[in-house]
Design a protein around this motif. Structure first.
Motif, mmCIF file in Angstrom:
data_model
loop_
_atom_site.group_PDB
_atom_site.id
_atom_site.type_symbol
_atom_site.label_atom_id
_atom_site.label_comp_id
_atom_site.label_asym_id
_atom_site.label_seq_id
_atom_site.Cartn_x
_atom_site.Cartn_y
_atom_site.Cartn_z
ATOM 1 N N GLY A 287 28.206 64.222 42.902
ATOM 2 C CA GLY A 287 28.617 64.183 41.516
ATOM 3 C C GLY A 287 30.112 64.152 41.354
ATOM 4 N N ALA A 288 30.553 63.731 40.171
ATOM 5 C CA ALA A 288 31.972 63.724 39.831
ATOM 6 C C ALA A 288 32.073 63.921 38.334
ATOM 7 C CB ALA A 288 32.612 62.400 40.243
ATOM 8 N N LYS A 289 33.003 64.753 37.902
ATOM 9 C CA LYS A 289 33.124 65.007 36.465
ATOM 10 C C LYS A 289 34.542 65.423 36.119
ATOM 11 C CE LYS A 289 31.526 69.813 36.833
ATOM 12 N NZ LYS A 289 30.495 70.788 36.422
ATOM 13 N N SER A 290 34.892 65.226 34.851
ATOM 14 C CA SER A 290 36.163 65.738 34.342
ATOM 15 C C SER A 290 35.902 67.095 33.705
ATOM 16 C CB SER A 290 36.758 64.774 33.313
ATOM 17 O OG SER A 290 35.869 64.575 32.240
ATOM 18 N N ASP B 64 39.920 71.431 31.389
ATOM 19 C CA ASP B 64 41.375 71.532 31.551
ATOM 20 C C ASP B 64 41.967 70.261 32.159
ATOM 21 O OD1 ASP B 64 40.376 71.676 34.087
ATOM 22 O OD2 ASP B 64 41.277 73.599 34.603
ATOM 23 N N LYS B 65 41.193 69.178 32.114
ATOM 24 C CA LYS B 65 41.617 67.841 32.561
ATOM 25 C C LYS B 65 41.694 67.697 34.073
ATOM 26 C CE LYS B 65 44.087 66.715 28.303
ATOM 27 N NZ LYS B 65 45.357 66.236 27.699
ATOM 28 N N ARG B 66 41.184 68.696 34.815
ATOM 29 C CA ARG B 66 41.026 68.496 36.250
ATOM 30 C C ARG B 66 39.808 67.618 36.506
ATOM 31 N NH1 ARG B 66 39.425 72.767 38.882
ATOM 32 N NH2 ARG B 66 39.145 74.127 37.076
ATOM 33 N N ILE B 67 39.766 67.057 37.719
ATOM 34 C CA ILE B 67 38.635 66.249 38.160
ATOM 35 C C ILE B 67 37.941 66.994 39.290
ATOM 36 C CG2 ILE B 67 37.927 64.048 39.181
ATOM 37 C CD1 ILE B 67 38.998 63.816 36.333
ATOM 38 N N GLU B 68 36.618 66.987 39.277
ATOM 39 C CA GLU B 68 35.850 67.698 40.293
ATOM 40 C C GLU B 68 34.856 66.752 40.963
ATOM 41 O OE1 GLU B 68 34.396 71.964 39.806
ATOM 42 O OE2 GLU B 68 32.532 70.805 39.579
ATOM 43 N N LEU B 69 34.899 66.743 42.288
ATOM 44 C CA LEU B 69 33.990 65.944 43.096
ATOM 45 C C LEU B 69 33.126 66.880 43.929
ATOM 46 C CD1 LEU B 69 33.229 63.125 44.475
ATOM 47 C CD2 LEU B 69 34.992 63.706 46.144
ATOM 48 N N THR C 255 29.984 71.273 48.907
ATOM 49 C CA THR C 255 31.448 71.202 48.959
ATOM 50 C C THR C 255 31.982 70.696 47.631
ATOM 51 O OG1 THR C 255 31.375 70.754 51.330
ATOM 52 C CG2 THR C 255 33.395 70.148 50.169
ATOM 53 N N THR C 256 33.050 71.316 47.157
ATOM 54 C CA THR C 256 33.674 70.926 45.896
ATOM 55 C C THR C 256 35.153 70.648 46.112
ATOM 56 O OG1 THR C 256 32.137 72.324 44.659
ATOM 57 C CG2 THR C 256 34.121 71.607 43.505
ATOM 58 N N VAL C 257 35.618 69.502 45.626
ATOM 59 C CA VAL C 257 37.037 69.148 45.656
ATOM 60 C C VAL C 257 37.516 69.073 44.215
ATOM 61 C CG1 VAL C 257 38.745 67.421 46.305
ATOM 62 C CG2 VAL C 257 36.780 67.828 47.789
ATOM 63 N N LEU D 125 45.929 67.751 44.775
ATOM 64 C CA LEU D 125 44.819 68.639 45.119
ATOM 65 C C LEU D 125 45.025 70.017 44.503
ATOM 66 C CD1 LEU D 125 42.219 69.032 46.869
ATOM 67 C CD2 LEU D 125 43.744 70.003 48.602
ATOM 68 N N ASN D 126 43.967 70.550 43.935
ATOM 69 C CA ASN D 126 43.980 71.911 43.408
ATOM 70 C C ASN D 126 43.224 72.860 44.335
ATOM 71 O OD1 ASN D 126 42.174 73.972 41.575
ATOM 72 N ND2 ASN D 126 44.284 73.854 40.855
ATOM 73 N N GLN D 127 42.013 72.429 44.773
ATOM 74 C CA GLN D 127 41.178 73.348 45.543
ATOM 75 C C GLN D 127 40.092 72.579 46.295
ATOM 76 O OE1 GLN D 127 38.917 76.179 43.120
ATOM 77 N NE2 GLN D 127 39.064 77.724 44.720
ATOM 78 N N ILE D 128 39.743 73.083 47.491
ATOM 79 C CA ILE D 128 38.553 72.638 48.215
ATOM 80 C C ILE D 128 37.742 73.884 48.565
ATOM 81 C CG2 ILE D 128 37.605 71.387 50.176
ATOM 82 C CD1 ILE D 128 40.194 69.960 50.536
#
Length: 296
Positions: free
Chosen positions: A175-178, A181-186, A222-224, A232-235
């Motif tokens: 999955g992928a979503k916005s 707070d305008k971050r992107i998450e994969l 796993t989340t990016v 990059l913010n977090q893995i």
């Protein structure tokens, strides 16, 4: 890691390209899921993998934290690394702490200027030198290969495991979503075998030999997470796996935490309180004895 793997560029290419694709979306807007998400993200991998730089290593004037927890039956390790890098030329510090044994601590400090770097030894490592502070020639790898620096090596290994897994099977992308707070998450399911193969955690033979082929197929969710500017913010990798009569639990988390300044770097003591390792041979001997204490 002794070189910058192209696979890291691949995964970062994908997630950075997602920013381009999703950055205009309204807060909370979802992008495709499941097989559609794999195809959606996959096109971004192919377009960007050969031209993007490693943004993990290229971020400057930042602080970061990483946590590592791995349990196999009753044996476990739990540790944290906090780090800061700032200035031009750059000064770096990383502070490693075991959550299992408070005496197991060590700091690595590379000043911006000069030809030496420093180690501050916690109680577990006091046999390595007559003083707590030790100086040695700067590591060339740490200066020229970003992922050789302990402050970000966890993030690099996780990114590598994601990319290698994706190259083997595009459908690991879930999955992928916005985010609001305008971050992107994969999100992706990385096979446990790739986690082991890419040495996110270096396991002793007594544990790696007991992990079955079926366990290696188990997914590690796993989340990016990316900032609005694409950095990059977090893995995070987080899983519980059972098989062969064994139970495994793991959680690995790397995140950038803020802006670094010179106040984040340590102050050195008087020279009389520093043991000097004058050359590469002395440094190699120190590292050998250090690894013996760590059980590596």
């Amino acid at each position: 890691m002794n070189k910058r793997p192209t696979t890291i560029l691949c995964v970062l290419g994908a997630v950075l390209a997602l920013t381009t694709a999703c950055g205009q979306a309204r807060a909370g807007t979802a992008v495709p899921k499941g097989d559609d998400a794999a195809a959606y993200v996959g096109t971004k991998f192919e377009a960007a993998m050969n031209k993007l730089q490693d943004t993990i290593g290229d971020q400057r004037d930042v602080t970061s934290e990483s946590g590592a927890y791995f349990r196999f039956d009753e044996k476990y390790v739990r540790s944290t690394i906090s780090s800061a890098r700032t200035g031009s030329p750059e000064g770096r510090v990383s502070r490693q702490r075991s959550q299992k044994n408070p005496d197991d601590s060590i700091d690595w400090y590379t000043p911006a200027e000069g030809a030496v770097e420093y180690v501050y030894l916690g109680p577990v490592y006091k046999s390595l030198a007559p003083t707590a502070w030790v100086s040695m020639p700067k590591s060339e790898a740490g200066l020229t290969i970003p992922c050789a620096w302990v402050g970000i090596i966890t993030a690099c290994k996780m990114a590598d495991a994601i990319a290698v897994s994706y190259n083997a099977d595009k459908k690991i992308v879930k999955g992928a979503k916005s985010l609001p707070d305008k971050r992107i998450e994969l999100t992706a399911d990385v096979p446990f075998g790739k986690f082991i193969e890419r040495r996110v955690e270096i396991l002793p033979p007594s544990i790696s030999g007991a992990i079955t082929e079926e366990m290696k197929k188990a997914p590690v969710p796993t989340t990016v997470s990316l900032n609005p500017d694409g950095t990059l913010n977090q893995i995070v990798m987080d899983a519980k796996i059972e098989g062969g009569g064994h139970k495994t639990e793991l959680r690995y988390d790397f995140r950038f935490t803020g802006k670094a300044t010179t106040q984040d770097l340590p102050r050195l003591p008087d020279a009389s309180q520093i043991t000097v390792l004058p050359d590469k041979a002395a440094k190699d001997d120190f590292n050998r004895r250090f690894n013996e204490l760590k059980g590596v």
